[in-house]
Design an enzyme around this catalytic site. Structure first.
Site, PDB file in Angstrom:
ATOM      1  N   THR A  70     -23.076  17.623  13.632  1.00  0.00           N
ATOM      2  CA  THR A  70     -24.413  17.046  13.477  1.00  0.00           C
ATOM      3  C   THR A  70     -24.470  15.953  12.408  1.00  0.00           C
ATOM      4  OG1 THR A  70     -24.922  18.830  11.912  1.00  0.00           O
ATOM      5  CG2 THR A  70     -25.525  19.191  14.218  1.00  0.00           C
ATOM      6  N   GLU A  71     -23.324  15.523  11.914  1.00  0.00           N
ATOM      7  CA  GLU A  71     -23.289  14.599  10.785  1.00  0.00           C
ATOM      8  C   GLU A  71     -24.075  13.313  11.030  1.00  0.00           C
ATOM      9  OE1 GLU A  71     -19.473  17.061  10.269  1.00  0.00           O
ATOM     10  OE2 GLU A  71     -20.730  16.317  11.907  1.00  0.00           O
TER      11      GLU A  71
END
Length: 261
Positions: free
Chosen positions: A137-138
């Site tokens: 999810t960076e």
């Protein structure tokens, strides 16, 4: 078993070395102390003759939620050099697992996100419960999945890696299995038994030396040209033939003797 206040717990039993992520209240989020402790435990297991397979598992409902939020806030005030040193610490852990001389199995009882998904990615095998979610999810918080990308491209290829890394959405355990991110999806009440059973199968049936050399070759051969890779494989083939394990295994096979490693 270590003190319960430690970021990880370790134990050795039945030739299995176990590392237990022990920050359940933080969803086992990674910080510098936990990363360092895992590295120390792995180093100890690498030379322990009573350990043939390593299992990484976790306390609480989540396997690992990635980087600790408080830790991320702290990093914002770091200099580039300080952040580079910290980043290299995580890089060293992932590389240590990927090139570890013994098989490493991830036992995933809950969500594995961002750096936690990376931790699962670099293990040799992974078992996950049906309810577990996976994802990088960076990009949704302005960060990048930089280090794990190197390993993910090797594991599942560019197309699938782009979907995970650029999309940033979570996927189910079954979807993760179909992409090749994990190996098996099992029911939660069967997870412990399935992982231990598989570990014991590897321990009993396979030469530890052969598994080590095979892991080493998988890591190294991909960076070589076709000609250099084949030459390297031929050298390793010849090297393996002279090992004690190979001689023992071939003798047992020819004599129709049951062999337990």
């Amino acid at each position: 078993m270590k003190n319960m206040n430690q970021p990880i717990l370790t134990q050795v039993q039945d030739r299995i070395g176990t590392i237990i992520l022990n920050r359940a209240d933080k969803r086992n989020a990674l910080n510098s102390e936990m990363v360092e402790e895992i590295k120390i435990a792995l180093s100890s297991f690498s030379t322990n003759p009573d350990v043939k397979v390593v299992i990484i598992k976790a306390e609480g409902p989540a396997f690992c939620a990635g980087a600790d939020l408080g830790y991320l806030q702290q990093l914002q005030s770091n200099t580039y050099d300080e952040n580079l040193e910290d980043s290299r610490n995580l890089k060293d852990l992932f590389y240590q697992i990927y090139t570890f001389p013994k098989v490493v199995i991830a036992q995933i009882q809950g969500h594995a996100l961002a750096g936690g998904c990376g931790l699962a990615t670099v293990c040799d095998f992974s078992f996950a419960v049906e309810e577990a979610k996976f994802g990088y999810t960076e990009v949704k918080i302005g960060f990048i999945p930089a280090i794990v990308k190197v390993f993910l491209l090797r594991k599942i290829g560019e197309g699938k890696a782009k979907q995970l890394l650029l999309d940033g959405d979570l996927i189910t355990a079954q979807e993760a299995k179909e992409m090749g991110l994990i190996n098996w999806v099992v029911k939660s009440d069967e997870l412990e038994e399935k992982v231990n059973s598989y570990a014991q199968k590897l321990i009993r049936q396979n030469s530890g030396q052969s598994m080590r050399l095979t892991k080493e070759m998988i890591a190294l051969v991909q960076e070589k040209s076709l000609v250099d890779g084949l030459d390297y494989a031929a050298q390793m083939n010849a090297r393996a033939r002279g090992t004690e394990d190979c001689q023992k295994g071939i003798a047992a096979f020819l004599n129709k003797e049951k062999l337990t490693w």
